[in-house]
Motif scaffolding. Structure first.
Motif: not given
Length: 211
Positions: A79, A81, A84, A143, A195, A200-201, A203-205, A207, A209
């Motif tokens: 969870g 990225s 982060r 990715t 930050e 957002e892309r 900061l979430t790239y 992530t 799973k």
């Protein structure tokens, strides 16, 4: 840890501390390996056995590694990225006043010596570029990005920018003689601002799973 390994680590520590003291006192370029060996009471070959080149005495590969950013991202939890993971790690190092972030005692005397030495300054620049390159390769692999896809490199570059910006801010304030606690507070504020600027892309790239 056995006695032999403890003695080895003690020797490495003594050599590094002796070298750093001499470099701060006289300047990096003015001190020879032979002088470091003499002051540390070891043979010249002993220094080279533990430190491949003179610059390693200040920036040992175990601490100043091109794998730093990729290593942080590789170790992130579910969870989390890539961006982060790095931001969280930097905040933790700031709170701990870690040597890796330049907030350890005495760094205010070490940094000016490093910046005054062309080979050390060049190594720092190269290290930053290598960190971004290795992180980009990791992100592309994780990715499944197609060959030629610029996104992993762009995300890595922004993470590297944040990392370099933080070090620059800490360095500037350290040279100015600010207290470590004040530097740490300013550094945390800077990270919050960084930050807030990242998309957002980013900061979430990548992530992580559950696979």
């Amino acid at each position: 840890m056995g006695l032999r390994e403890r003695k080895k680590q003690e020797t490495v520590r003594r050599i590094a501390e002796t070298a750093l003291r001499l470099f701060v006192e006289r300047g990096f370029d003015a001190v020879t390996i032979a002088e470091v060996a003499e002051a540390a009471d070891v043979a010249v070959n002993t220094v080279y056995n533990h430190f491949r080149v003179k610059e390693d005495l200040v920036l040992p590969p175990s601490e100043a590694s091109a794998d730093r950013l990729a290593g942080i991202v590789r170790a992130r939890g579910l969870g989390v990225s890539a961006a982060r993971a790095v931001l969280d790690q930097l905040r933790e190092e700031i709170r701990q006043r870690a040597r890796t972030i330049g907030l350890s005692p005495g760094f205010g005397r070490v940094l000016p010596m490093m910046l005054a030495a062309p080979t050390l300054s060049a190594r720092l620049r190269d290290l930053g570029e290598q960190m971004v390159t290795e992180l980009a390769a990791l992100l592309a692999g994780e990715t499944g990005a197609a060959q030629g896809d610029p996104v992993p490199g762009l995300v890595a570059a922004q993470i590297g920018w944040a990392h370099s910006l933080l070090y620059g801010e800490i360095g500037k304030r350290t040279v100015a003689g600010e207290r470590p606690d004040d530097i740490a507070e300013a550094a945390l504020t800077l990270l919050d601002a960084v930050e807030g600027l990242l998309s957002e892309r980013v900061l979430t790239y990548a992530t992580r799973k559950d696979t």
